[in-house]
Scaffold this active site. Structure first.
Site, PDB file in Angstrom:
ATOM      1  N   LEU A 100      71.542-109.023 -50.485  1.00  0.00           N
ATOM      2  CA  LEU A 100      72.988-109.352 -50.138  1.00  0.00           C
ATOM      3  C   LEU A 100      73.377-108.214 -49.208  1.00  0.00           C
ATOM      4  O   LEU A 100      73.027-107.163 -49.657  1.00  0.00           O
ATOM      5  CB  LEU A 100      73.813-109.624 -51.166  1.00  0.00           C
ATOM      6  CG  LEU A 100      73.602-111.179 -52.092  1.00  0.00           C
ATOM      7  CD1 LEU A 100      74.656-111.067 -53.250  1.00  0.00           C
ATOM      8  CD2 LEU A 100      73.905-112.166 -51.174  1.00  0.00           C
ATOM      9  N   ASP A 101      74.261-108.456 -48.269  1.00  0.00           N
ATOM     10  CA  ASP A 101      74.824-107.506 -47.513  1.00  0.00           C
ATOM     11  C   ASP A 101      75.422-106.399 -48.387  1.00  0.00           C
ATOM     12  O   ASP A 101      76.084-107.084 -49.625  1.00  0.00           O
ATOM     13  CB  ASP A 101      75.671-107.894 -46.193  1.00  0.00           C
ATOM     14  CG  ASP A 101      75.064-108.858 -45.597  1.00  0.00           C
ATOM     15  OD1 ASP A 101      73.939-108.637 -45.323  1.00  0.00           O
ATOM     16  OD2 ASP A 101      75.676-109.451 -44.900  1.00  0.00           O
ATOM     17  N   ILE A 102      75.791-105.095 -48.008  1.00  0.00           N
ATOM     18  CA  ILE A 102      76.381-104.146 -48.894  1.00  0.00           C
ATOM     19  C   ILE A 102      77.920-104.594 -49.265  1.00  0.00           C
ATOM     20  O   ILE A 102      78.280-104.445 -50.379  1.00  0.00           O
ATOM     21  CB  ILE A 102      76.434-102.628 -48.286  1.00  0.00           C
ATOM     22  CG1 ILE A 102      76.842-101.547 -49.134  1.00  0.00           C
ATOM     23  CG2 ILE A 102      77.208-102.728 -46.807  1.00  0.00           C
ATOM     24  CD1 ILE A 102      76.669-100.208 -48.729  1.00  0.00           C
ATOM     25  N   THR A 104      78.972-107.806 -49.295  1.00  0.00           N
ATOM     26  CA  THR A 104      78.885-109.134 -49.939  1.00  0.00           C
ATOM     27  C   THR A 104      78.716-109.216 -51.520  1.00  0.00           C
ATOM     28  O   THR A 104      78.137-108.234 -51.786  1.00  0.00           O
ATOM     29  CB  THR A 104      77.709-110.129 -49.313  1.00  0.00           C
ATOM     30  OG1 THR A 104      78.124-110.127 -47.959  1.00  0.00           O
ATOM     31  CG2 THR A 104      77.804-111.332 -49.620  1.00  0.00           C
ATOM     32  N   HIS A 185      72.464-111.219 -41.741  1.00  0.00           N
ATOM     33  CA  HIS A 185      73.839-111.308 -41.714  1.00  0.00           C
ATOM     34  C   HIS A 185      74.201-112.912 -41.082  1.00  0.00           C
ATOM     35  O   HIS A 185      74.996-113.043 -40.475  1.00  0.00           O
ATOM     36  CB  HIS A 185      74.616-110.205 -40.572  1.00  0.00           C
ATOM     37  CG  HIS A 185      74.551-108.992 -41.272  1.00  0.00           C
ATOM     38  ND1 HIS A 185      74.900-107.819 -40.718  1.00  0.00           N
ATOM     39  CD2 HIS A 185      74.353-108.579 -42.347  1.00  0.00           C
ATOM     40  CE1 HIS A 185      74.855-106.640 -41.039  1.00  0.00           C
ATOM     41  NE2 HIS A 185      74.533-107.006 -42.209  1.00  0.00           N
TER      42      HIS A 185
END
Length: 239
Positions: A100-102, A104, A185
């Site tokens: 997961l994105d930082i 998110t 993303h």
């Protein structure tokens, strides 16, 4: 099972280091200090303590983490806090399943079951991932149709068809998005393609597993038997 293998399986260290620790008296079996690494122990019935800590033997562990923003989906990072830093386990072989994105939040599966992780992440399976999003800009029926058709976000191939559902409209639109792949993303880029900006993103479901709403960001729990069975059934259905 050999004592040193038991300890290694529980993530206490390498076999060579553990043999040395055992010789130094760091391990007790059933309340008695032992100094033989090849001692046979029963994981089901013997009580093993390493450096004063009782170990309960579990070959595989499965955790649901509500990943907070600012945390990276990695086993280690020199700058940021990692997903593993939130989980209290003696094991050293745990890892997050996917990323997961930082910034998110949301559901992140953490385990040491490499075989299951491989199946869940296989690009051939098209496993579903659902996100809750808060978006600047009005989401239109045309946007929903674009998501459903798949779109060009600068990759070699267009995205797979995705499901976009508006939950509420206003100054900020709230929506749910289900995608069936894991491009970099991806959800943010799909919204950007339609002229929208994602101000908040949270994964609420992964491969059929739903985030426990009682978990605050940074909290975690073990998967239930039913949840684990669901994950295994989900990937088999997509063979």
């Amino acid at each position: 099972m050999r004592l040193d293998k038991f300890l290694a399986d529980m993530g206490c260290g390498t076999r060579s280091r553990l043999k040395n620790d055992i010789r130094k008296g760091a391990v007790a079996v059933n309340g008695e200090t032992v100094k033989k690494a090849d001692l046979q122990v029963s994981p089901e019935t013997d009580e093993v303590c390493y450096q004063g800590r009782k170990l309960t033997y579990v070959k595989m562990e499965y955790y649901m983490l509500n990943k907070p923003a600012g945390c990276v989906s990695a086993t280690e990072d020199p700058v940021h806090k990692t997903a593993l830093s939130y989980i209290d386990s003696v094991r050293k072989d745990l890892f997050p399943v996917g990323r997961l994105d930082i910034d998110t939040e949301g559901l992140l599966l953490v385990t040491n079951d490499g075989a299951l992780a491989h199946e869940l992440l296989s690009p051939k399976k098209h496993m579903p991932k659902t996100y809750y999003a808060e978006v600047d800009g009005a989401i239109t029926p045309q946007d929903i149709a674009l998501f459903a058709a798949g779109m060009d976000i600068g990759e070699k191939r267009p995205t797979l068809p995705a499901e976009l559902t508006v939950l509420s409209a206003g100054a900020v639109f709230r929506a749910e998005v289900t995608v069936y792949e894991g491009k970099f993303h991806q959800v943010k880029r799909m919204f950007e393609k339609t002229g929208k900006y994602v101000r908040y993103l949270k994964r609420i479901s992964f491969c059929g597993l739903k985030l426990d709403g009682r978990l605050a960001p940074g909290e975690y729990r073990s998967l239930t038997k039913d949840e684990l069975a669901l994950l295994r059934a989900e990937h088999k259905e997509r063979l």
